[in-house]
Write a protein that holds these residues in place. Structure first.
Motif, PDB file in Angstrom:
ATOM      1  N   VAL A 140       5.931  -5.801  -2.610  1.00  0.00           N
ATOM      2  CA  VAL A 140       6.813  -6.176  -1.495  1.00  0.00           C
ATOM      3  C   VAL A 140       8.180  -5.496  -1.604  1.00  0.00           C
ATOM      4  CG1 VAL A 140       8.074  -8.081  -0.419  1.00  0.00           C
ATOM      5  CG2 VAL A 140       5.642  -8.325  -0.924  1.00  0.00           C
ATOM      6  N   SER A 161      -0.598 -13.389   0.903  1.00  0.00           N
ATOM      7  CA  SER A 161       0.422 -12.611   0.199  1.00  0.00           C
ATOM      8  C   SER A 161       0.283 -11.118   0.482  1.00  0.00           C
ATOM      9  CB  SER A 161       0.324 -12.867  -1.308  1.00  0.00           C
ATOM     10  OG  SER A 161       0.558 -14.225  -1.622  1.00  0.00           O
ATOM     11  N   GLU A 167       2.088  -8.474  -6.315  1.00  0.00           N
ATOM     12  CA  GLU A 167       2.465  -8.454  -4.903  1.00  0.00           C
ATOM     13  C   GLU A 167       3.944  -8.757  -4.708  1.00  0.00           C
ATOM     14  OE1 GLU A 167       2.533  -8.805  -0.632  1.00  0.00           O
ATOM     15  OE2 GLU A 167       1.594  -7.554  -2.153  1.00  0.00           O
ATOM     16  N   TRP A 168       4.393  -9.911  -5.245  1.00  0.00           N
ATOM     17  CA  TRP A 168       5.728 -10.394  -4.898  1.00  0.00           C
ATOM     18  C   TRP A 168       6.842  -9.734  -5.691  1.00  0.00           C
ATOM     19  CZ3 TRP A 168       6.267 -12.721  -0.515  1.00  0.00           C
ATOM     20  CH2 TRP A 168       5.195 -13.426   0.017  1.00  0.00           C
TER      21      TRP A 168
END
Length: 358
Positions: free
Chosen positions: A338, A170, A333-334
């Motif tokens: 990102v 990730s 992270e997502w």
């Protein structure tokens, strides 16, 4: 700035004058390999000692003090202990993959370490697609971690490996977006060229706001990529004993241990290369005398000073923040890094197109 290619060209000329070119190149490859492994071992020793002292300073204690002056020989004593400890064979494990895993991890670490441009003319692997090669080489380590967790036939090791795989895969995306932001700014993927473009100013200063955002994202994602606190869920002692390397002992565990610390230096070295000018000295416009003095400092001193400064920042983060849950790590992270990284990349493209960077 001294160019070490003068030295390497002289060595090549001496060797080719007394032996065939093929034999000379073979000997040069052996010499480069020996120097690379020696530098790898020295960096690992320095990093382990630095970790203990920095950790002790943040916890208001002294750290290792007994073995050698100020504990300087403690790491060497630990190395000897690790080398003579028995490697325990785990019953019902996949012995081939179990023994292969630590070497896959250390191989990936060495390949990534070889990409760091320490000084002008001291680049071991300096491809025109160096960024792609670094990302590909560092990704091999995930395979070794997954092999270690699965082949150990231990549920704690398997859970740790699965966490590590999910986390590292990730956060590689955010690292790639951060580096790609600087690639857009420089129009090259060769690390030596990226450093050369910073002769008149480091990208952290002249790359405008997108470079600063990319630097912050890179530090966060880099910390997670090497499983360092507060992103050390794959090795959570309170939950998984030692995570994916629970069943490893002796030098097999030592390889995982060394690779983790050198990977931290690699993350810091790449940050120093693409954001802080690499081997380039600090120049301030208008201060010619100051700039002349800075030019006398060798390039490799600048590189290591910047890299260890970033290492210190990452250690500061580790020993300051509490450990996160695995769902919090992946959410960060997502849902945040990102999207911010993608918007930041678009912002850098706009800055380059309209010439808004310094």
């Amino acid at each position: 700035m001294f160019d070490f290619s003068i030295v390497t060209s002289w060595i090549h000329g001496v060797l080719t004058s007394v032996m065939p070119v093929g034999v000379a190149v073979f000997i040069e490859c052996i010499l480069v390999g020996v120097c690379l492994l020696l530098a790898y071992a020295i960096i690992a020793i320095i990093m382990i000692f630095m970790e203990r002292k920095v950790c002790a300073a943040f916890q208001c204690r002294l750290g290792p003090m007994r073995v050698g002056p100020q504990g300087t020989i403690q790491v060497f004593a630990d190395v000897i202990k690790m080398l003579i400890k028995e490697i325990i064979v785990i019953r019902h494990s996949d012995k081939f993959l179990y023994n292969l895993a630590p070497y896959v991890v250390i191989l990936a670490s060495i390949l990534a370490f070889a990409c760091l441009p320490v000084n002008k003319g001291m680049e071991i692997l300096d491809f025109n697609v160096g960024v792609f090669f670094l990302m590909a080489a560092s990704s091999i380590g995930i395979v070794g971690i997954l092999l270690a967790g699965w082949s150990s036939n231990n549920k704690y090791s398997l859970i740790g490996a699965m966490r590590s795989g999910a986390q590292m895969i990730s956060y590689e995306l955010s690292i790639g977006l951060s580096i790609l932001t600087i690639v857009v700014l420089t129009d090259t993927m060769q690390f030596s060229e990226i450093v050369a473009r910073q002769a008149d100013g480091w990208f952290i200063f002249k790359g405008h706001i997108p470079a600063i955002i990319a630097f912050v994202i890179y530090l966060i994602a880099g910390n997670a990529e090497v499983n360092r606190g507060p992103f050390d869920l794959p090795e959570a002692e309170s939950e998984l004993t030692a995570g994916y390397h629970t069943e490893y002992s002796g030098m097999h565990f030592g390889l995982f241990y060394v690779a983790e610390f050198v990977n931290l230096f690699i993350i810091a070295g790449v940050a120093a290369t693409i954001f802080l000018g690499g081997w380039m000295p600090l120049h301030i416009s208008g201060l010619d005398g100051f700039n002349a003095v800075m030019d006398y400092i060798p390039g490799f001193v600048w590189f290591f000073a910047k890299a260890f400064f970033v290492v210190w920042l990452l250690m500061w983060i580790k020993w300051t923040f509490p450990r996160l849950r695995i769902d919090q790590i992946l959410t960060l992270e997502w849902k945040y890094l990102v999207p911010i990284g993608l918007c930041n990349l678009l912002l850098m493209v706009i800055c380059v197109v309209f010439g808004w960077h310094f």
